[in-house]
Design a protein around this motif. Structure first.
Motif, mmCIF file in Angstrom:
data_model
loop_
_atom_site.group_PDB
_atom_site.id
_atom_site.type_symbol
_atom_site.label_atom_id
_atom_site.label_comp_id
_atom_site.label_asym_id
_atom_site.label_seq_id
_atom_site.Cartn_x
_atom_site.Cartn_y
_atom_site.Cartn_z
ATOM 1 N N ASP A 35 0.834 -1.201 0.000
ATOM 2 C CA ASP A 35 0.000 0.000 0.000
ATOM 3 C C ASP A 35 0.870 1.253 0.000
ATOM 4 O O ASP A 35 2.103 1.170 -0.082
ATOM 5 C CB ASP A 35 -0.992 -0.015 1.166
ATOM 6 N N ALA A 36 0.246 2.404 0.114
ATOM 7 C CA ALA A 36 0.972 3.678 0.011
ATOM 8 C C ALA A 36 1.951 3.891 1.157
ATOM 9 O O ALA A 36 2.831 4.753 1.066
ATOM 10 C CB ALA A 36 -0.027 4.832 -0.043
ATOM 11 N N HIS A 37 1.837 3.106 2.229
ATOM 12 C CA HIS A 37 2.743 3.208 3.370
ATOM 13 C C HIS A 37 3.812 2.114 3.353
ATOM 14 O O HIS A 37 4.602 2.008 4.301
ATOM 15 C CB HIS A 37 1.947 3.140 4.675
ATOM 16 N N GLY A 38 3.827 1.313 2.302
ATOM 17 C CA GLY A 38 4.816 0.246 2.192
ATOM 18 C C GLY A 38 4.429 -1.039 2.887
ATOM 19 O O GLY A 38 5.242 -1.949 3.013
ATOM 20 N N ARG A 39 3.175 -1.147 3.328
ATOM 21 C CA ARG A 39 2.718 -2.357 4.008
ATOM 22 C C ARG A 39 2.296 -3.410 2.989
ATOM 23 O O ARG A 39 1.553 -3.110 2.048
ATOM 24 C CB ARG A 39 1.564 -2.030 4.960
ATOM 25 N N ARG A 40 2.761 -4.626 3.200
ATOM 26 C CA ARG A 40 2.543 -5.732 2.287
ATOM 27 C C ARG A 40 1.053 -6.054 2.159
ATOM 28 O O ARG A 40 0.324 -6.156 3.150
ATOM 29 C CB ARG A 40 3.312 -6.934 2.829
ATOM 30 N N LEU A 41 0.621 -6.231 0.906
ATOM 31 C CA LEU A 41 -0.746 -6.650 0.624
ATOM 32 C C LEU A 41 -0.801 -8.084 0.126
ATOM 33 O O LEU A 41 -1.624 -8.870 0.570
ATOM 34 C CB LEU A 41 -1.384 -5.719 -0.421
ATOM 35 N N ARG A 42 0.096 -8.418 -0.810
ATOM 36 C CA ARG A 42 0.120 -9.782 -1.348
ATOM 37 C C ARG A 42 1.444 -10.008 -2.050
ATOM 38 O O ARG A 42 2.120 -9.054 -2.453
ATOM 39 C CB ARG A 42 -1.047 -10.020 -2.310
ATOM 40 N N GLU A 43 1.823 -11.282 -2.223
ATOM 41 C CA GLU A 43 3.045 -11.657 -2.932
ATOM 42 C C GLU A 43 2.776 -12.944 -3.695
ATOM 43 O O GLU A 43 2.148 -13.873 -3.164
ATOM 44 C CB GLU A 43 4.208 -11.853 -1.961
ATOM 45 N N TYR A 44 3.270 -12.998 -4.925
ATOM 46 C CA TYR A 44 3.049 -14.191 -5.737
ATOM 47 C C TYR A 44 4.198 -14.380 -6.720
ATOM 48 O O TYR A 44 4.954 -13.443 -7.013
ATOM 49 C CB TYR A 44 1.716 -14.097 -6.492
#
Length: 473
Positions: A137-146
């Motif tokens: 997200d805009a704060h660098g927090r992880r949303l997903r990884e693939y």
């Protein structure tokens, strides 16, 4: 990079005796720079002294902080497996919710967490490297990884394209045989947004098969510049010129590779430098920032290296070599690229612990912007940086280098006036930093500690870094 058999960290420091012994100097703005920039300097202030991290991971200047975006073996991919080992070169792209990272994994041997061999995304089931895509997200927090590419070998660095894709490069000359079902040593294109575009991976064979490091793409001509990390003989700097009327875009490189002449389309050439009437055999000959060489280009005879490695297809009188050519980045109308170190015993003319070069396609010249003298005390904290590797140009001025040297490991900033400062320090171990790259809005610097494998989002009071005091020449 650490998976390379000639990694800086795997060589003896004792070979550094009798080196240049000069400090960082130079200018990242002008060809030669003002006299005060060429003089020996005290360390730049940068963003201030580094504050020890209570968590024992990342020391940063006061006011800065970090978030762990991904951790090898700990965070989980969408497919259910763990984040792969050895995060390396990283591309950052604007996403719907913040940023999208394409993260290389320099996996070539027995690393504990391979890139999972996902059906349709795997080039060679016998290889364990590749890329993962991380959305934040805009704060660098992880949303997903693939997984976005699997079945490749030693994915080291690479580069972004003007059309918004990532070129991931294999640092190897591995032939098919044993567990490997296909040849390796190629560049692959990864789309950060369109997963379907990454199906059935195609190597961009026209860019050559050798120990690739990094890539920089000219946004105007779509020529591609590539570094090679190799020794015995030392590596080369390459240019690929596209065929007539080619215009790059998503899928266009893949389409070229699938043509009947896909292995040889365009021109792949190696750099040859001259200083006046004299041929320059090795970039380590340059010891002063502002040194400028005229460039010409020599055709690669067999870019797929069917019988002889590409760099061995030339005599030393035809090309200009360099030990440990590493990071590359396009900015300021040209290509920055890095030579990590040089020693007499690897065939280099002079010894150093890092050079930053700038290639100007308009004048057909390369200019030495910054040089690091041989670091005699790498285990001591200070301004004695060594082994620059990945590079990014900062939106706040100067460049950021990922240190892959001996002893203490840093993210190193270099101001436009050529003065170095520590931006971050690895407090966990002596593993290298990799993959520095800024978000599109310049608010987040993403960077990795390769082993055991962390991806960080670094935020803080970004501004033009302080220049400190300039010493007398």
């Amino acid at each position: 990079m650490t998976s390379s058999p000639i990694s800086r960290r795997r060589l003896l420091r004792t070979s550094a005796a009798g080196g240049l012994g000069i400090v960082v100097a130079g200018s990242l703005e002008a060809i030669a720079g003002p006299p005060e920039a060429r003089a020996a300097t005290r360390p730049a202030v940068g963003y201030g002294e580094l504050v020890p991290d209570p968590a024992g991971l990342l020391a940063l200047p006061r006011g800065f902080s970090y978030t762990i975006v991904a951790q090898a073996g700990a965070t989980i991919l969408e497919s259910g497996q763990r984040t792969p080992s050895d995060a390396d070169g990283t591309g950052c792209f604007l996403g719907r919710e913040g940023s999208v990272l394409v993260n290389n994994h320099e996996i070539g041997g027995d690393e504990p967490f391979p890139v999972p061999a996902i059906a349709g995304l795997t080039y060679d089931p016998g290889a364990r490297g590749g890329t993962t895509t991380i959305e934040v997200d805009a704060h660098g927090r992880r949303l997903r990884e693939y997984v976005s590419l699997a079945g490749t070998h030693n994915n080291c660095a690479g580069g972004i394209t003007p059309w918004g894709t990532w070129l991931t490069a294999e640092e190897t000359e591995q032939r098919a045989g044993g567990s490997y079902l296909k040849d390796h040593g190629y560049v692959f294109e990864v789309d950060p947004h369109d997963r379907s575009a990454n199906q059935d991976p195609i190597p961009l064979t026209f860019l050559g098969r050798y120990s690739h490091e990094a890539v920089a793409v000219d946004p105007y001509t779509h020529s591609i510049y590539l570094t090679e990390d190799a020794g015995g003989p030392n590596g080369l700097y390459y240019r690929w010129t596209p065929p007539y009327r080619f215009r790059g875009g998503k899928g266009t490189l893949r389409a070229l590779a699938q043509r009947p002449d896909g292995d040889t389309v365009g021109e792949l050439q190696a750099m040859s430098c001259r200083h006046g009437d004299r041929h320059v055999a090795d970039l380590s000959e340059a010891t002063k920032p502002g040194t400028r060489y005229k460039v010409s280009w020599v055709d690669v005879p067999d870019r797929d290296a069917r019988t002889v490695s590409v760099r061995e297809q030339f005599t030393d009188e035809q090309v200009t070599r360099s030990r440990k050519l590493e990071g590359a980045w396009w900015a300021d109308g040209g290509a920055y690229f890095v030579a990590s170190f040089a020693r007499h015993d690897d065939g280099s003319a002079n010894e150093h612990d890092g050079q930053v070069w700038f290639y100007d396609p308009r004048s057909e010249t390369v200019t030495l912007k910054t040089i690091f003298g041989v670091n005699q005390n790498p285990d001591e904290e200070g301004d004695n940086f060594d082994g620059p590797d990945n590079i990014t140009v900062s939106p706040y001025g100067g460049v950021i280098l990922a240190e892959d040297g001996e002893g203490v490991s840093h993210l190193v900033g270099v101001t436009e006036q050529g003065k170095a400062y520590p931006l971050a320090r690895n407090e966990l171990n002596d593993s290298e930093f990799t993959g520095p790259t800024f978000s599109a809005d310049g608010k987040i610097l993403f960077a990795n500690i390769q082993s055991p494998g962390y991806v960080f989002a670094i935020t803080g009071p970004w501004s033009r870094p302080g220049n400190g005091h300039v010493a007398e020449a």
